[in-house]
Motif scaffolding. Structure first.
Motif, PDB file in Angstrom:
ATOM      1  N   PRO A  34       1.062  -1.262  -0.207  1.00 48.83           N
ATOM      2  CA  PRO A  34      -0.064  -0.039  -0.116  1.00 48.83           C
ATOM      3  C   PRO A  34       0.860   0.962   0.207  1.00 48.83           C
ATOM      4  CG  PRO A  34      -0.482  -0.959   1.798  1.00 48.83           C
ATOM      5  CD  PRO A  34       1.264  -2.078   1.315  1.00 48.83           C
ATOM      6  N   SER A  35       0.218   2.114  -0.411  1.00 48.89           N
ATOM      7  CA  SER A  35       1.057   3.472  -0.559  1.00 48.89           C
ATOM      8  C   SER A  35      -0.520   4.709   0.411  1.00 48.89           C
ATOM      9  CB  SER A  35       0.999   4.154  -2.147  1.00 48.89           C
ATOM     10  OG  SER A  35      -0.284   4.818  -2.204  1.00 48.89           O
ATOM     11  N   ILE A  36       0.466   6.003   0.412  1.00 42.81           N
ATOM     12  CA  ILE A  36      -0.303   6.519   1.080  1.00 42.81           C
ATOM     13  C   ILE A  36      -2.229   7.112   0.752  1.00 42.81           C
ATOM     14  CG2 ILE A  36       1.104   7.457   2.759  1.00 42.81           C
ATOM     15  CD1 ILE A  36       1.232   9.923   0.653  1.00 42.81           C
ATOM     16  N   TRP A  37      -1.356   6.604  -0.810  1.00 38.39           N
ATOM     17  CA  TRP A  37      -2.388   6.837  -1.224  1.00 38.39           C
ATOM     18  C   TRP A  37      -3.980   6.229  -1.410  1.00 38.39           C
ATOM     19  CZ3 TRP A  37      -5.095  10.666  -3.368  1.00 38.39           C
ATOM     20  CH2 TRP A  37      -4.924  12.093  -3.056  1.00 38.39           C
ATOM     21  N   ASP A  38      -2.894   4.448  -1.001  1.00 35.36           N
ATOM     22  CA  ASP A  38      -3.990   3.650  -0.931  1.00 35.36           C
ATOM     23  C   ASP A  38      -5.034   3.675   0.503  1.00 35.36           C
ATOM     24  OD1 ASP A  38      -1.816   2.209  -2.911  1.00 35.36           O
ATOM     25  OD2 ASP A  38      -3.506   1.315  -3.359  1.00 35.36           O
ATOM     26  N   VAL A  39      -4.406   3.940   1.316  1.00 31.03           N
ATOM     27  CA  VAL A  39      -4.849   4.459   2.234  1.00 31.03           C
ATOM     28  C   VAL A  39      -6.026   5.626   2.762  1.00 31.03           C
ATOM     29  CG1 VAL A  39      -4.579   5.128   4.826  1.00 31.03           C
ATOM     30  CG2 VAL A  39      -2.829   3.532   3.981  1.00 31.03           C
ATOM     31  N   PHE A  40      -5.257   6.659   2.274  1.00 33.94           N
ATOM     32  CA  PHE A  40      -6.644   8.243   2.459  1.00 33.94           C
ATOM     33  C   PHE A  40      -7.088   7.628   1.270  1.00 33.94           C
ATOM     34  CE2 PHE A  40      -5.932  12.112   3.212  1.00 33.94           C
ATOM     35  CZ  PHE A  40      -6.910  13.258   1.576  1.00 33.94           C
ATOM     36  N   SER A  41      -7.101   7.136  -0.197  1.00 31.99           N
ATOM     37  CA  SER A  41      -8.773   7.611  -0.831  1.00 31.99           C
ATOM     38  C   SER A  41      -9.402   5.650  -0.628  1.00 31.99           C
ATOM     39  CB  SER A  41      -8.093   6.501  -2.004  1.00 31.99           C
ATOM     40  OG  SER A  41      -7.942   5.062  -2.445  1.00 31.99           O
ATOM     41  N   HIS A  42      -8.581   5.204   0.558  1.00 29.43           N
ATOM     42  CA  HIS A  42     -10.146   4.627   1.057  1.00 29.43           C
ATOM     43  C   HIS A  42     -10.910   5.129   2.758  1.00 29.43           C
ATOM     44  CE1 HIS A  42     -10.503   0.895  -1.155  1.00 29.43           C
ATOM     45  NE2 HIS A  42      -9.402   0.743  -1.783  1.00 29.43           N
ATOM     46  N   THR A  43     -10.031   6.171   2.786  1.00 31.64           N
ATOM     47  CA  THR A  43     -10.859   6.535   3.520  1.00 31.64           C
ATOM     48  C   THR A  43     -11.859   7.205   3.724  1.00 31.64           C
ATOM     49  OG1 THR A  43      -8.288   6.755   4.810  1.00 31.64           O
ATOM     50  CG2 THR A  43      -9.993   8.219   5.695  1.00 31.64           C
ATOM     51  N   PRO A  44     -13.229   7.128   4.481  1.00 29.53           N
ATOM     52  CA  PRO A  44     -14.398   8.032   4.136  1.00 29.53           C
ATOM     53  C   PRO A  44     -14.760   9.171   4.193  1.00 29.53           C
ATOM     54  CG  PRO A  44     -15.004   5.525   5.189  1.00 29.53           C
ATOM     55  CD  PRO A  44     -12.986   5.641   5.474  1.00 29.53           C
ATOM     56  N   GLY A  45     -14.783   9.921   2.836  1.00 33.75           N
ATOM     57  CA  GLY A  45     -14.778  10.995   3.108  1.00 33.75           C
ATOM     58  C   GLY A  45     -13.964  12.167   2.351  1.00 33.75           C
ATOM     59  N   LYS A  46     -12.510  11.124   1.661  1.00 33.32           N
ATOM     60  CA  LYS A  46     -11.831  11.886   1.516  1.00 33.32           C
ATOM     61  C   LYS A  46     -11.822  12.008   0.015  1.00 33.32           C
ATOM     62  CE  LYS A  46      -9.223  12.038   5.151  1.00 33.32           C
ATOM     63  NZ  LYS A  46      -9.514  13.578   6.391  1.00 33.32           N
ATOM     64  N   ILE A  47     -11.889  11.763  -0.990  1.00 29.47           N
ATOM     65  CA  ILE A  47     -12.126  11.224  -2.293  1.00 29.47           C
ATOM     66  C   ILE A  47     -14.325  11.277  -2.824  1.00 29.47           C
ATOM     67  CG2 ILE A  47     -11.557  10.560  -4.354  1.00 29.47           C
ATOM     68  CD1 ILE A  47      -9.265  11.236  -2.435  1.00 29.47           C
ATOM     69  N   GLN A  48     -14.088  12.583  -3.786  1.00 35.10           N
ATOM     70  CA  GLN A  48     -15.156  12.613  -3.664  1.00 35.10           C
ATOM     71  C   GLN A  48     -16.065  11.513  -4.416  1.00 35.10           C
ATOM     72  OE1 GLN A  48     -15.837  15.590  -7.125  1.00 35.10           O
ATOM     73  NE2 GLN A  48     -17.858  14.929  -7.629  1.00 35.10           N
ATOM     74  N   ASN A  49     -17.425  10.984  -4.303  1.00 34.32           N
ATOM     75  CA  ASN A  49     -17.528  10.269  -4.118  1.00 34.32           C
ATOM     76  C   ASN A  49     -17.101   8.750  -4.162  1.00 34.32           C
ATOM     77  OD1 ASN A  49     -19.629  11.588  -6.154  1.00 34.32           O
ATOM     78  ND2 ASN A  49     -18.398  11.149  -8.023  1.00 34.32           N
ATOM     79  N   ASN A  50     -16.610   9.005  -2.936  1.00 41.10           N
ATOM     80  CA  ASN A  50     -15.786   7.361  -2.262  1.00 41.10           C
ATOM     81  C   ASN A  50     -14.572   6.934  -3.292  1.00 41.10           C
ATOM     82  OD1 ASN A  50     -15.696   8.017   0.856  1.00 41.10           O
ATOM     83  ND2 ASN A  50     -17.877   8.211   0.314  1.00 41.10           N
TER      84      ASN A  50
END
Ligand SMILES: N#[N+]C[C@@H]1[C@@H](O)[C@H](O)[C@@H](O)[C@@H]2O[C@H]12
Length: 439
Positions: A34-50
């Motif tokens: 995993p990268s920090i973007w794998d964890v960040f994008s799987h954190t609810p609310g961080k990415i539009q439409n999750n």
């Protein structure tokens, strides 16, 4: 009179650009960690439409098809990034399957007469390094050097154009101050420290590059915005100078002059911030070019109520889907400013727009993107004709892709991706480029 490819130098690189996390997918395949973007994008609310980059454009499996599309369009360059967590395990052992992917990609590009430009870091820091402090840990520069050395040893025999970092301003300010990007921190002191360690990592990579790839060139890519006063006044001009130093100068001056820009440094010190300045000799060792990512301008006004003494002002020019003004004049201005101030050759490593692209009867009529590219090509040509040593232009982006915190809601590609089927469709802009590159 429409601009022609033949007006550019014969050896000018017309390419396209992507990044690993935005297009590869296959995030759990062949041992990728995993990268920090794998964890960040799987954190609810961080990415539009999750949404996340788990599949993206499935480029990991479709790279050959995508190279054929580049060839069909007529590009002679391709800028892409290496996924650090795909090629090195957390135990520091190399991941051969991950390395084999990039070996195959590079060989396929070369077989199709497309020159590879590799970006070592386009934001997907291995998560285990984040857990060790990430860009706040000074040791990160040594981890980065080891990773860079591995890539230089594996690919340096065939890849001669290298970029250490993509947009360290984004990695530091969006990731550590605004919280919009991974790792999602909101601390200005951390931002300053991260920025310094990013620049140190850049320097350590350049140092080892000179030992391994003796016939290659290496640079760094910064996002550059034309900073302008929203209204003409002395206070607003001063605010524009300050913001230009924070956004642009902070990531260029140390590399050429070995020091941070004075006005911005003075402001940060007034705010009680620590400004680390170790390794400025390593940070400022010679590089061969600057990569310029240009998208728009930034209008500012003096604001005494802000701790940073300025505020952004919305402009009145037509905008892209990102809300960014379309301002090709700013490309010329920034190429001239950077070339005059630092004296290095330049590549436009990203320029492009997000558009309201709609697939209708297998056609995407993005005339607006044709006009955007034409206007920016004209400014690039004007810069060359005025003596600026501009050597290439990479369209952002080849494919619609994962647009970070915006998910898949913003389409930057000249090739439309139907994410349900992974079918690729050349947009009108790709067809226009195909014709342009043959004239
Ligand atoms: N946003 N936006 C589009 C584009 C982004 O997709 C790239 O990854 C970055 O290098 C740079 O910000 C530009």
């Amino acid at each position: 009179m429409a601009i022609k490819r033949s007006e550019f130098p014969e050896n000018f690189i017309f390419g396209t650009a992507t990044s690993a996390y935005q297009i590869e997918g296959a995030v759990n395949e062949d041992g990728r960690e995993p990268s920090i973007w794998d964890v960040f994008s799987h954190t609810p609310g961080k990415i539009q439409n999750n949404e996340n980059g788990d599949v993206a454009c499935d480029h990991y499996h479709r790279y050959n098809e995508d190279v054929q599309i580049m060839k069909e369009i007529g590009f002679n360059g391709y800028r892409f990034s290496i996924s650090w967590p795909r090629v090195l395990f957390s135990n520091q052992k190399k991941n051969q399957k991950g390395l084999d992917f990039y070996n195959k990609l590079v060989d396929t590009l070369l077989e199709n007469n497309i020159t590879p430009f590799i970006t070592l870091y386009h934001w997907d820091l291995p998560y285990y390094l984040y857990e060790k402090g990430g860009w706040l840990n000074p040791d990160i520069a040594l981890y980065f050097q080891d990773y860079a050395a591995l890539m230089f040893e594996i690919l340096g025999d065939r890849v001669k154009h290298w970029i250490t970092l993509n947009e360290p301003w984004c990695s530091s300010y969006l990731g550590y101050f605004m919280g919009k990007h991974a790792p999602g921190h909101t601390n200005i002191q951390e931002t300053i420290i991260a920025a310094h360690n990013l620049l140190r990592a850049h320097g350590y990579a350049v140092k080892i590059f000179r030992e391994i790839v003796k016939d290659g060139i290496i640079g760094i890519t910064n996002v550059v915005s034309k900073i302008e006063p929203a209204k003409e006044s002395e206070e607003n001009f001063q605010a524009a100078i300050l913001v230009d130093e924070i956004v642009n100068g902070w990531f260029h001056d140390p590399i050429i002059f070995g020091k941070f820009p004075e006005n911005a440094k003075g402001l940060f010190k007034q705010l009680g911030l620590e400004i680390p300045e170790t390794d400025m000799d390593i940070i400022s060792q010679p590089i061969d070019f600057f990569g310029v990512n240009y998208y728009t301008r930034q209008l500012v006004e003096y604001d005494p109520t802000s701790p940073y003494l300025y505020k952004n002002v919305e402009g009145i020019l037509p905008k892209t889907e990102m809300g960014w003004e379309i301002y090709p004049e700013g490309l010329y201005d920034m190429l001239r400013k950077i070339h005059r101030r630092y004296g290095l050759p330049l590549y436009i490593t990203e320029n492009g727009m997000a558009g309201p692209d709609k697939l209708q009867n297998d056609i995407i009529n993005d005339d607006y993107r044709v006009k955007y590219l034409e206007k920016h090509f004209e400014k690039a040509l004007e810069a060359i004709e005025d003596g600026i040593d501009l050597r290439g232009y990479f369209v952002w982006s080849l494919l619609d892709n994962f647009e970070w915190e915006k998910g898949y809601s913003k389409r930057f590609g000249i090739v439309y991706v139907d994410y349900k089927t992974q079918k690729r469709y050349l947009k009108k802009s790709a067809v226009w480029l195909k014709e342009f590159l043959r004239k």
